[in-house]
Enzyme design. Sequence first.
Site, PDB file in Angstrom:
ATOM      1  N   LYS A  76       0.830  -1.215   0.000  1.00 54.54           N
ATOM      2  CA  LYS A  76       0.000   0.000   0.000  1.00 54.54           C
ATOM      3  C   LYS A  76       0.869   1.272   0.000  1.00 54.54           C
ATOM      4  O   LYS A  76       0.642   2.174  -0.797  1.00 54.54           O
ATOM      5  CB  LYS A  76      -0.944   0.008   1.219  1.00 54.54           C
ATOM      6  CG  LYS A  76      -1.920  -1.159   1.207  1.00 54.54           C
ATOM      7  CD  LYS A  76      -2.862  -1.135   2.389  1.00 54.54           C
ATOM      8  CE  LYS A  76      -2.159  -1.329   3.716  1.00 54.54           C
ATOM      9  NZ  LYS A  76      -1.461  -2.636   3.842  1.00 54.54           N
ATOM     10  N   THR A  77       1.855   1.310   0.904  1.00 58.36           N
ATOM     11  CA  THR A  77       2.738   2.480   0.951  1.00 58.36           C
ATOM     12  C   THR A  77       3.487   2.607  -0.377  1.00 58.36           C
ATOM     13  O   THR A  77       3.628   3.695  -0.937  1.00 58.36           O
ATOM     14  CB  THR A  77       3.734   2.347   2.128  1.00 58.36           C
ATOM     15  OG1 THR A  77       2.976   2.306   3.345  1.00 58.36           O
ATOM     16  CG2 THR A  77       4.693   3.509   2.172  1.00 58.36           C
ATOM     17  N   ASP A 121      -1.817   7.148   5.954  1.00 52.45           N
ATOM     18  CA  ASP A 121      -1.729   5.733   6.317  1.00 52.45           C
ATOM     19  C   ASP A 121      -2.654   5.462   7.507  1.00 52.45           C
ATOM     20  O   ASP A 121      -2.927   6.383   8.280  1.00 52.45           O
ATOM     21  CB  ASP A 121      -0.278   5.417   6.709  1.00 52.45           C
ATOM     22  CG  ASP A 121       0.105   3.977   6.400  1.00 52.45           C
ATOM     23  OD1 ASP A 121      -0.770   3.201   5.986  1.00 52.45           O
ATOM     24  OD2 ASP A 121       1.294   3.637   6.570  1.00 52.45           O
ATOM     25  N   THR A 170      -5.681  -1.284   6.657  1.00 49.79           N
ATOM     26  CA  THR A 170      -5.702  -2.744   6.716  1.00 49.79           C
ATOM     27  C   THR A 170      -7.109  -3.212   7.081  1.00 49.79           C
ATOM     28  O   THR A 170      -7.392  -4.401   7.081  1.00 49.79           O
ATOM     29  CB  THR A 170      -4.716  -3.261   7.788  1.00 49.79           C
ATOM     30  OG1 THR A 170      -4.940  -2.525   8.993  1.00 49.79           O
ATOM     31  CG2 THR A 170      -3.281  -3.066   7.350  1.00 49.79           C
ATOM     32  N   ARG A 229       6.534  -8.325   1.745  1.00 53.23           N
ATOM     33  CA  ARG A 229       7.426  -7.940   2.841  1.00 53.23           C
ATOM     34  C   ARG A 229       8.082  -9.172   3.456  1.00 53.23           C
ATOM     35  O   ARG A 229       9.271  -9.164   3.757  1.00 53.23           O
ATOM     36  CB  ARG A 229       6.665  -7.167   3.921  1.00 53.23           C
ATOM     37  CG  ARG A 229       7.532  -6.926   5.179  1.00 53.23           C
ATOM     38  CD  ARG A 229       6.824  -6.093   6.227  1.00 53.23           C
ATOM     39  NE  ARG A 229       6.597  -4.758   5.752  1.00 53.23           N
ATOM     40  CZ  ARG A 229       5.478  -4.070   5.962  1.00 53.23           C
ATOM     41  NH1 ARG A 229       4.485  -4.616   6.642  1.00 53.23           N
ATOM     42  NH2 ARG A 229       5.349  -2.854   5.491  1.00 53.23           N
TER      43      ARG A 229
END
Length: 356
Positions: A76-77, A121, A170, A229
């Site tokens: 997302k980032t 965020d 999230t 990640r």
Amino acid sequence: MNRDDPTDSPAEDRLVGSVADREDQAVEAALRPKDLGEFIGQEKVREQLDLVLRAARARGATADHVLLSGAPGLGKTTLSMIIAAEMGAPIRITSGPAIQHAGDLAAILSSLQEGEVLFLDEIHRMSRPAEEMLYMAMEDFRVDVIVGKGPGATAIPLELPPFTLVGATTRAGLLPPPLRDRFGFTAHMEFYEPHELERVVHRSASLLDVGVEGEGAAEIAGRSRGTPRIANRLLRRVRDYAQVKADGRITQEIASAALAVYEVDARGLDRLDRAVLEALLKLFGGGPVGLSTLAVAVGEERETVEEVAEPFLVREGLLARTPRGRVATPAAWAHLGLTPPRQAGTGNGQQDLFGT
Ligand SMILES: Nc1ncnc2c1ncn2[C@@H]1O[C@H](COP(=O)(O)OP(=O)(O)OP(=O)(O)O)[C@@H](O)[C@H]1O
Ligand SMILES: [Mg+2]
């Protein structure tokens, strides 16, 4: 415990936890894809976003507000930065928990340049008054700044330059509908397929200057829980092993031996995940058993079992949450190489279950 600090969570020391640790944060910047072409997987999201951004560029307009939802570590980032880069716009980064008061938000909004991307965020964790200010800012590019207190307070309307809000969450379900409705485009990010994660591993390995064979990358990808990640993190640990125990090149054997050392199994389960499953199967015959009882059995906090281990076990179809308690699925028995009680022969089955 400070809930706002992602490094101070039960997931902190887990190699397969999806929350970013300090080392991740340092490396992630270097491994982030810089444009949509470099961004792997998420075909639908990429195609749709490409259209949204291209059309805005062609019109010479600021892109519509974008909401990105999905589990931690799915990109997302990364995508928010790509949106800014594709629009040739600067990006301002903040988060819901950082905005305590509406005034904090007003200060940020009023200092934006025309066309700037504001990345918010954890947007589901913003305060109520800030949220209400955001509604107006998103829709009318205007905020009301309150000056003074009590009966003498006045609202001074302030025009904002057009900007693109990129919100990330999230927990899309926690967003109030009026906020959700103000986004022109919502992208839901899915977990990645193993072949996509293989590409992530290859790409990161080449950026980190590590040699990796196809089968080595597949081994890492298969244990990465659908999450880039985690793939990047496992790659770094396997690289360490390859350097110390071999010539630095990541083969399938090296990857598999390294991940055995770190107790990440073939399906991506770690020590805690397996402890929960084993207790459920061996001590409680597969359940149903209450969460608290299960937590005591593995010597962990209830929250740790519920928030750290269970989501992945549920997603993998190894554990089910039922009104009567936690239940193991047939796949859980198979994964640990045990025989479920019903299919077991009378005497032997019980020994399989409780004997070892
Ligand atoms: N599609 C992708 N292709 C290649 N690398 C990716 C992709 N998505 C994510 N990554 C890598 O995974 C790491 C985590 O991504 P990112 O920080 O964007 O996740 P996130 O969704 O913002 O997570 P969080 O919810 O924890 O903030 C980054 O290092 C990034 O480079
Ligand atoms: Mg992020």
